[in-house]
Write an enzyme that holds these catalytic residues in place. Structure first.
Site, short mmCIF file in Angstrom:
data_model
loop_
_atom_site.label_atom_id
_atom_site.label_comp_id
_atom_site.label_asym_id
_atom_site.label_seq_id
_atom_site.Cartn_x
_atom_site.Cartn_y
_atom_site.Cartn_z
N ALA A 98 0.76 -1.25 0.00
CA ALA A 98 0.00 0.00 0.00
C ALA A 98 0.80 1.30 0.00
O ALA A 98 0.25 2.35 -0.32
CB ALA A 98 -0.96 0.01 1.19
N ALA A 99 2.08 1.29 0.39
CA ALA A 99 2.80 2.57 0.52
C ALA A 99 3.20 3.12 -0.85
O ALA A 99 3.51 2.33 -1.74
CB ALA A 99 4.05 2.38 1.37
N PRO A 100 3.15 4.44 -1.03
CA PRO A 100 2.88 5.47 -0.02
C PRO A 100 1.40 5.78 0.23
O PRO A 100 1.07 6.61 1.05
CB PRO A 100 3.59 6.70 -0.60
CG PRO A 100 3.53 6.49 -2.07
CD PRO A 100 3.64 5.02 -2.30
N LYS A 121 -3.32 4.59 -3.79
CA LYS A 121 -4.52 3.79 -4.08
C LYS A 121 -5.30 3.52 -2.80
O LYS A 121 -6.54 3.47 -2.81
CB LYS A 121 -4.13 2.49 -4.78
CG LYS A 121 -3.52 2.80 -6.13
CD LYS A 121 -2.79 1.68 -6.76
CE LYS A 121 -1.95 2.17 -7.94
NZ LYS A 121 -0.64 2.73 -7.57
N CYS A 173 3.06 -1.21 -12.74
CA CYS A 173 3.31 -0.06 -13.60
C CYS A 173 4.48 -0.41 -14.52
O CYS A 173 5.41 0.37 -14.68
CB CYS A 173 3.58 1.20 -12.78
SG CYS A 173 4.97 1.04 -11.67
#
Ligand code: SAM
Length: 453
Positions: A105-107, A110, A226
């Protein structure tokens, strides 16, 4: 910036054929910088132009705009996020009341996008394996006033062993070779090597297999990277589907991008205004019912046995003190949360969150108050979760005063004594304490910052 590696261009030629030259030109052009409105669209207006078609609240930045240095950014009005990076959470489409896990999850781009979509209802568990990055994640959720989240710092395998089938939706925004970021991140471009995709795919396989166990029957799994190479994208997904017969592709349509194929969609920078991105949506077979709704929490089981939840009375007393000294009312999601003490601080965790006992927790919910020698002090996270009308006293500052406050200065101004929410243009900045003719600065030292006018 380092020129694109010939091996990289060659591998793209295998995917794109005649379109490769246009792709290379796009990769040498400017990135599609953007922001996502989080709590105040008006504050974003000076920095934005057209909307990002596939993400609600997403807007491209005007040429030369520098919103990251603004007061509004500091106060969580918006989150700076590349346009394509808004796609995975848009595809996951978190809903109020759901239990959602962001496994990498970081940073927090989303995670905060999903928290906004959930409107404070349900529970978001934002997990990050790297402790330093997990703290940045927690700081971002705090700045944005998110109040239905918990931040953990665990391996996906440990979470899978602990919470099998516990989530309506799981996002795996996987660590990857980052080829899609080549035009805005010189380091990622320079560090690429032809062996990187295979190494990343191995890690993605482990994360995806853990994620599979965390999704409830009937729940959904969104996988994103990505990067451009097929190994980390389509091949990762096909390998996953071959190993997990209970998952199948779930088609979707993204505005401005078109329809998925086999549940998968790519964003190409030569076709749209966005960096490289890959998203896949999968669904686990089974009942659509959310199983966790009936799963007892430890506290709930204790309550059914007639035992008093530890510290519940203390928490109520402290909350009463908080209401007498600092806030008129807690925001709705916080008033319904599970209260618990950690080290003299009272936290409000979303009631729908799974039990985190024994796990490494970085942010056990929104910090409401610190209790010291029968004195109660409101926490910064609470200030950021409040709308000004919910505070007992508010000091609305002009821009210059607000900058002085953020730099750590106390302000000379008259006012009713006591805890005061400091705000600017309707956005919370933190707590001050009015004593005689001064508003004493109670901004946490680590957050103080000199912003340019
Ligand atoms: N979702 C984030 C966002 O929108 O801001 C970006 C996530 S980034 C692409 C991938 C994250 O995965 C990194 O923060 C990285 O530290 C984390 N990560 C690295 N190795 C991991 C592993 N083995 N398991 C889980 N997460 C890992």
């Amino acid at each position: 910036m380092q020129t694109l590696f010939p091996e990289f261009i060659q591998s793209m030629r295998a995917l794109l054929g005649a379109e490769t030259d246009a792709f290379v030109r796009a990769m040498e052009g400017p990135p599609a910088l953007a922001l996502r409105v989080h709590r105040c669209a008006e504050a974003a207006l000076p920095f934005i132009e057209g909307a990002v078609p596939w993400a609600e609240g997403g807007f491209y930045l005007r040429d030369g705009a520098r919103p990251g240095a603004s007061l509004a950014h500091w106060a969580g009005a918006f989150y700076l996020q590349e346009a394509s990076a808004m796609l995975p959470a848009a595809v996951l489409s978190a809903r109020p009341g759901e239990r959602v896990l962001d496994l990498c999850a970081a940073p927090g781009g989303k995670a905060s996008q999903m928290a906004l979509a959930m409107g404070g209802e349900g529970a978001l568990v934002a997990n990050e394996i790297d402790p330093a990055r997990a703290r940045v994640l927690a700081g971002n959720l705090e700045r944005l006033g998110v109040c239905n989240a918990v931040v953990t710092c665990e391996t996906p395998a440990r979470l899978a062993a602990r919470w099998p089938g516990a989530f309506d939706a799981v996002l795996v925004d996987a660590p990857c070779s980052g080829e899609g970021m080549f035009r805005r991140d010189a380091d990622t471009r320079a560090q690429w090597n032809p062996a990187a995709p295979a190494g990343c795919q191995k890690r993605q396989t482990e994360i995806l297999d853990a994620a599979a166990r965390l999704v409830r029957p009937g729940g959904r799994l969104v996988y994103s990277t990505c990067t451009f190479n097929a190994l980390e994208n389509e091949q990762s997904v096909r390998g996953f589907l071959a190993r997990h017969a209970d998952f199948s592709p779930w088609e979707f349509v993204a505005p401005g991008l078109g329809a998925s194929e086999g549940g998968m969609l790519r964003v190409w920078p030569q076709r749209v205004r966005g960096d490289g991105q890959f998203v896949a949506r999968l669904r686990r077979a089974g009942e659509a019912e959310a199983l966790w709704e009936n799963a007892p929490q430890r506290g709930a089981a204790r309550a059914r046995r007639g035992e008093k939840a530890e510290g519940a009375q203390d928490a109520r007393n402290l909350l009463e003190q908080l209401c007498a000294t600092a806030v008129r009312a807690l925001p709705e999601p916080l008033s319904r949360a599970r209260m618990h003490f950690v080290g003299g601080r009272l936290f409000a965790a979303p009631a729908a969150a799974p039990d985190t006992d024994g796990l490494r927790v970085i942010w056990p919910g929104t910090a409401l108050l610190r209790a010291e020698k029968n004195r109660v002090e409101p926490e910064h996270a609470l200030a950021m979760a409040l709308a000004p009308r919910q505070a007992l006293r508010v000091a609305p500052l002009g821009e210059d005063e607000a900058r002085a406050f953020l730099a750590g200065e106390s302000l000379h101004r008259a006012g009713e004594p006591g805890w005061t929410l400091v705000a600017c243009a309707g956005l919370p900045l933190g707590w001050g304490k009015q004593v005689d003719g001064a508003l004493k600065n109670h901004l946490p030292k680590g957050l103080r910052k000199a912003l340019r006018a």
